[in-house]
Design a protein around this motif. Sequence first.
Motif, mmCIF file in Angstrom:
data_model
loop_
_atom_site.group_PDB
_atom_site.id
_atom_site.type_symbol
_atom_site.label_atom_id
_atom_site.label_comp_id
_atom_site.label_asym_id
_atom_site.label_seq_id
_atom_site.Cartn_x
_atom_site.Cartn_y
_atom_site.Cartn_z
ATOM 1 N N GLY A 149 0.781 -1.225 0.000
ATOM 2 C CA GLY A 149 0.000 0.000 0.000
ATOM 3 C C GLY A 149 0.817 1.280 0.000
ATOM 4 N N LEU A 150 0.192 2.340 0.508
ATOM 5 C CA LEU A 150 0.836 3.647 0.551
ATOM 6 C C LEU A 150 1.951 3.717 1.581
ATOM 7 N N VAL A 188 -15.180 1.409 -2.263
ATOM 8 C CA VAL A 188 -14.805 0.009 -2.073
ATOM 9 C C VAL A 188 -13.920 -0.160 -0.841
ATOM 10 N N PHE A 189 -13.010 0.775 -0.621
ATOM 11 C CA PHE A 189 -12.117 0.663 0.531
ATOM 12 C C PHE A 189 -12.856 0.978 1.836
ATOM 13 N N CYS A 215 -5.708 2.502 -1.547
ATOM 14 C CA CYS A 215 -6.585 3.516 -0.928
ATOM 15 C C CYS A 215 -7.001 4.627 -1.889
ATOM 16 N N GLY A 216 -6.998 4.323 -3.178
ATOM 17 C CA GLY A 216 -7.462 5.295 -4.160
ATOM 18 C C GLY A 216 -6.394 5.920 -5.011
ATOM 19 N N LEU A 217 -5.124 5.624 -4.737
ATOM 20 C CA LEU A 217 -4.014 6.167 -5.523
ATOM 21 C C LEU A 217 -3.163 5.008 -6.045
ATOM 22 N N GLY A 250 -3.336 14.347 8.736
ATOM 23 C CA GLY A 250 -4.758 14.278 8.507
ATOM 24 C C GLY A 250 -5.295 12.855 8.589
ATOM 25 N N ARG A 251 -6.529 12.683 8.121
ATOM 26 C CA ARG A 251 -7.218 11.390 8.144
ATOM 27 C C ARG A 251 -7.838 11.138 6.785
ATOM 28 N N LEU A 252 -8.013 9.878 6.452
ATOM 29 C CA LEU A 252 -8.705 9.515 5.220
ATOM 30 C C LEU A 252 -10.158 9.984 5.291
#
Length: 348
Positions: free
Chosen positions: A254-255, A281-282, A302-304, A345-347
Motif C-alpha cells: 500500500g501507501l 470500495v475501501f 486507498c485510491g491512488l 490528517g485522516r482519510l
Amino acid sequence: MAKGPNGLTYADAGVDIDAGNALVDRIKPAAKATSRPGVMGGLGGFGALFDLKAAGYADPVLVAATDGVGTKLRIAIDTGLVDTIGIDLVAMCVNDLVCQGAEPLFFLDYFATGKLELDQATRIITGIAKGCADSGCALIGGETAEMPGMYHKGDFDLAGFAVGAMERGAALPADVAEGDVLLGLASNGVHSNGYSFVRKVVELSGLGWDAASPFSDGTLGHALLAPTRLYVRQTLAAVRAGGVHALAHITGGGLTENPPRVLPDGLACEIDLSTWTLPPVFRWLAETAGMAEAELLKTFNCGLGMMLVVAEDRADAIADLLTAEGETVTRIGRVVAGQGVIYKGRLL
C-alpha cells in the motif's frame, strides 16, 4: 511404428495438442494488433525477436519485470468473468517498468491450466493483448501449459513477463530532494493486491459474488474485478517533459510501504490523507472488517495507484499534463527530512 496394445494417446492422458494449436490460431489477430516498431516475426517460433535499434534506441539499457495477479484469479474463476484479468496481468508488470524510467517494449505470458478450454483461454489472452495495446507494448510470445492433475477443474494460473528499455543515464529514481512535490494518480479500485483479505471480508459479509455490490453498480464480483489501471503512456509523457524524479507503483504494501522504495536515505514522504476522498470500495472493506486506518494504508492503494515525485517548480505543469492525458491528479504532499512515510490528517 506399430500401434500399442491399448492405443493410448496424449489426449487420453488429458493433453490436447490440437486445442493448443487452435488457441494459437485464435489469438494471432489479437497479438498482431499489438505490434510496434522493433517487433520481428510473429507467434509460433521457439523464441521471440525484438530489434532495439528499430525501436529507436541508440544506447539502451534493458529493464525486466515479472508478476501475476494473485488471488484475484479466484474471483475471476468463480464468477467466470475472465475478460479483464489479462489487463491486470499486463498492468502489474508494465506499471513497474515505468517506475524505473523504462518504456515497455514487449510482453510474454504464461497461462497454465488442467484442461484447456478454448473459449475461456481466448477471452483471457485477448484481455492480455488489450492491456499490451493500451500500454504500447507488443505481445510477442508466451506459453500455454495444459497440465492435468495439477489444477482443479476450471482453475488456471497466469504469470507475465515484460521487457522495456531506456537510454543509458535515464534511470529513475534520480535527484529526489527535500521539497519535491508528491502527485497521486487515481486508482480504479483494489487493482491486484490484497485479494486474500478481500475474499475474507466478502466471506465475513455473507454476500455472494452475484449479490448486488454494496458500494457500486452491478454485482459484487464484477465490481471487485475492475481491472488495474495502466499508467504507462501518461507517466512516460510526464517523464519526457522533464521534472519527474521518481515514480512509485502502489501495489502490495500500500501507501505505507511503496513510496519509501524511491527515496534516498534521510528523506521521507509526508502525505496529507485529507487531500483525496477514499473510494467506496475501501470504505466498505474497512467498515465490514473493522479495519484500522493504519492497516488499510499498509494493505491497499486507498485510491491512488501511482505516485510521482516531481520538482516543485514543475509540479503544476506536470499535473496539467497528466490531467490532459486523462488522469485524476492530486497533490498529496512533499518530500521532507525523515524516514518512510509520515501521514498528516485522516482519510476522508
